[in-house]
Design an enzyme around this catalytic site. Structure first.
Site, PDB file in Angstrom:
ATOM      1  N   GLU A  39      -7.341  63.606  48.861  1.00 55.94           N
ATOM      2  CA  GLU A  39      -5.975  63.110  49.049  1.00 55.94           C
ATOM      3  C   GLU A  39      -5.935  61.930  50.021  1.00 55.94           C
ATOM      4  OE1 GLU A  39      -3.370  63.633  47.394  1.00 55.94           O
ATOM      5  OE2 GLU A  39      -4.101  65.298  46.193  1.00 55.94           O
ATOM      6  N   GLN A  44      -3.250  54.785  48.559  1.00 57.27           N
ATOM      7  CA  GLN A  44      -3.381  53.332  48.317  1.00 57.27           C
ATOM      8  C   GLN A  44      -4.617  52.968  47.496  1.00 57.27           C
ATOM      9  OE1 GLN A  44      -0.925  51.525  49.731  1.00 57.27           O
ATOM     10  NE2 GLN A  44      -0.193  52.974  51.250  1.00 57.27           N
ATOM     11  N   GLY A  83     -11.295  50.434  51.926  1.00 60.30           N
ATOM     12  CA  GLY A  83     -10.131  49.814  52.572  1.00 60.30           C
ATOM     13  C   GLY A  83      -9.325  50.801  53.407  1.00 60.30           C
ATOM     14  N   CYS A 194       4.049  58.759  32.376  1.00 58.33           N
ATOM     15  CA  CYS A 194       5.197  58.058  32.983  1.00 58.33           C
ATOM     16  C   CYS A 194       4.662  56.944  33.884  1.00 58.33           C
ATOM     17  CB  CYS A 194       6.052  59.060  33.766  1.00 58.33           C
ATOM     18  SG  CYS A 194       7.678  58.383  34.130  1.00 58.33           S
ATOM     19  N   CYS A 201       7.218  57.237  26.583  1.00 56.55           N
ATOM     20  CA  CYS A 201       8.268  58.257  26.412  1.00 56.55           C
ATOM     21  C   CYS A 201       8.114  59.027  25.101  1.00 56.55           C
ATOM     22  CB  CYS A 201       9.648  57.608  26.503  1.00 56.55           C
ATOM     23  SG  CYS A 201       9.902  56.747  28.063  1.00 56.55           S
ATOM     24  N   CYS A 204       5.936  61.922  25.754  1.00 52.68           N
ATOM     25  CA  CYS A 204       6.230  62.673  26.977  1.00 52.68           C
ATOM     26  C   CYS A 204       6.721  64.090  26.657  1.00 52.68           C
ATOM     27  CB  CYS A 204       7.290  61.926  27.783  1.00 52.68           C
ATOM     28  SG  CYS A 204       7.723  62.786  29.298  1.00 52.68           S
ATOM     29  N   CYS A 210      14.875  64.053  30.525  1.00 54.35           N
ATOM     30  CA  CYS A 210      14.812  62.818  31.305  1.00 54.35           C
ATOM     31  C   CYS A 210      16.101  61.993  31.180  1.00 54.35           C
ATOM     32  CB  CYS A 210      13.615  61.997  30.843  1.00 54.35           C
ATOM     33  SG  CYS A 210      13.458  60.449  31.724  1.00 54.35           S
TER      34      CYS A 210
HETATM   35 FE1  SF4 Z   1       8.903  59.073  32.135  1.00 50.99          FE
HETATM   36 FE2  SF4 Z   1      11.198  59.953  31.231  1.00 50.99          FE
HETATM   37 FE3  SF4 Z   1       9.699  58.426  29.705  1.00 50.99          FE
HETATM   38 FE4  SF4 Z   1       8.919  60.922  30.264  1.00 50.99          FE
HETATM   39  S1  SF4 Z   1      10.701  60.301  29.099  1.00 50.99           S
HETATM   40  S2  SF4 Z   1       7.646  59.081  30.289  1.00 50.99           S
HETATM   41  S3  SF4 Z   1       9.672  61.134  32.343  1.00 50.99           S
HETATM   42  S4  SF4 Z   1      10.666  57.819  31.606  1.00 50.99           S
END
Ligand code: SF4
Length: 363
Positions: A39, A44, A83, A194, A201, A204, A210
């Site tokens: 972590e 960065q 870095g 995302c 999307c 997703c 969403c």
């Molecule tokens: Fe991201 Fe919403 Fe698209 Fe899923 S539906 S990839 S959460 S913007």
């Protein structure tokens, strides 16, 4: 998203995660030390870059005890190229604290973990949820973006009301058991689906929940950052040699390369007249406590640090002894290094490039 949707949300997410989880070396063992190191390295820095560093680090320091006992130069040498070197210093300090305060065993209480150097709310949540399955939220770059889009939250996501709401949501969606797994699934969804640009999307698993997808706001959330215009500058680094050794300075605390070694280096406003650039010589004297005089150019290289576009002129340098200006104390630790030592000690990235090109040797 309504709380009564959380069960279905989690089910869809975990089904996706079962087939799409990223295979990462620190995931094979639920050891808080592994999670912690990964972590800190991931702050960065991309996952791809971190993987090789993580393997080498854990091989060299397999336990918290071994990290605490190592000297900082050895730890910095392994970190070289990653870095943000302050992370490395804090990791090393925290390992010593874990040994001193907790007998070398990683603490399990949120408060204790957050009291360690370099560990904030996010890192503590990641370690404790992943290694001990505690019900603690996380919010890093991937989940910040994902949650902001799921809830269609605009504005500054790192501060104020927006940030508070995002932390609340990150906590609300966690199950009573399996928070570590859910947190990792959320991070992977943010990283793989995302994505910052052009989120996928159509693929997703949680698109139905969403708000941004419903309102067509994916391209607007999060708001794009304003880029600072670049600033150009010239810096001069000197190869000062004596009896086969090269003069180096260690970057002081609070600087970008804190703890790493470098050739004596300072900004020049007169790059075409280095021999008469008294401001440059004063800066070098402040750093080293010595009067260093720039000579012929050996080579130059260009690099960027944040908004700065730097042309680095690497020149021969002559050491004319103590600076003779009592008000100018040396800001940095200095040392004279042999060619072999230059390979071993931690250098910043440009100094390492110069050494790799062989310009540390007498030409
Ligand atoms: Fe991201 Fe919403 Fe698209 Fe899923 S539906 S990839 S959460 S913007």
């Amino acid at each position: 998203m309504q709380p009564n949707s959380f069960v279905l949300f989690r089910r869809r997410l975990l089904r996706w995660y079962a087939h799409n989880a990223r295979s990462l070396p620190w995931r094979d063992v639920a050891d808080p030390y592994y999670v912690w190191v990964s972590e800190i390295m991931l702050q960065q820095t991309t996952t791809q870059t971190v993987q090789g560093y993580f393997d080498r680090f854990i091989k060299t320091f397999p336990t918290i005890q071994s990290l605490a006992e190592a000297d900082l130069d050895t730890v910095n040498r392994l970190w070289e190229g990653l870095g943000y070197y302050r992370r490395c210093d804090l990791l090393h300090k925290a390992a010593s604290e874990i040994v001193a305060r907790f007998g070398g065993v990683f603490p399990e209480h949120d408060e204790d973990v957050r009291s360690l150097p370099g560990i904030g709310r996010y890192t503590a949540g990641a370690i404790l949820s992943i290694a001990f399955d505690q019900r603690l939220p996380i919010l890093e770059a991937n989940t910040l973006r994902l949650h902001a889009r799921l809830l269609a939250i605009r504005g500054d996501l790192l501060r104020g009301e927006a940030n508070t709401r995002l932390w609340e949501f990150a906590a609300e969606i966690l199950p009573r058991r399996g928070s570590g797994k859910l947190n990792q699934a959320l991070m992977d969804l943010g990283s793989l689906v995302c994505t910052p640009k052009s989120p996928k999307c159509m693929e997703c698993p949680v698109a139905a929940f969403c708000e941004s997808a419903k309102q067509g706001l994916q391209g607007e959330i999060p708001s794009p950052k304003r880029k600072e215009p670049p600033e150009y500058r010239t810096e001069v680094a000197l190869r000062v040699r004596k009896r086969g050794k090269t003069l180096l300075v260690r970057s002081p605390e609070g600087e970008r390369w804190a703890g790493l070694w470098d050739f004596p280096r300072a900004e020049s406003e007169l790059p075409l007249m280095l021999a008469t650039d008294t401001a440059l010589q004063e800066r070098l004297a402040k750093l080293t406590g010595r009067k260093l005089i720039p000579g012929r150019l050996i080579c130059s290289l260009k690099h960027s640090v944040t908004k700065y576009r730097i042309t680095l002129l690497f020149c021969e340098g002559t050491d004319a002894g103590q600076s003779g200006q009592p008000h100018l104390g040396a800001l940095c630790e200095t040392r004279w290094a042999t060619a072999a030592e230059l390979q071993e000690i931690p250098l910043n990235s440009t100094a390492r490039k110069l050494v790799q090109r062989g310009v540390d040797r007498r030409s």
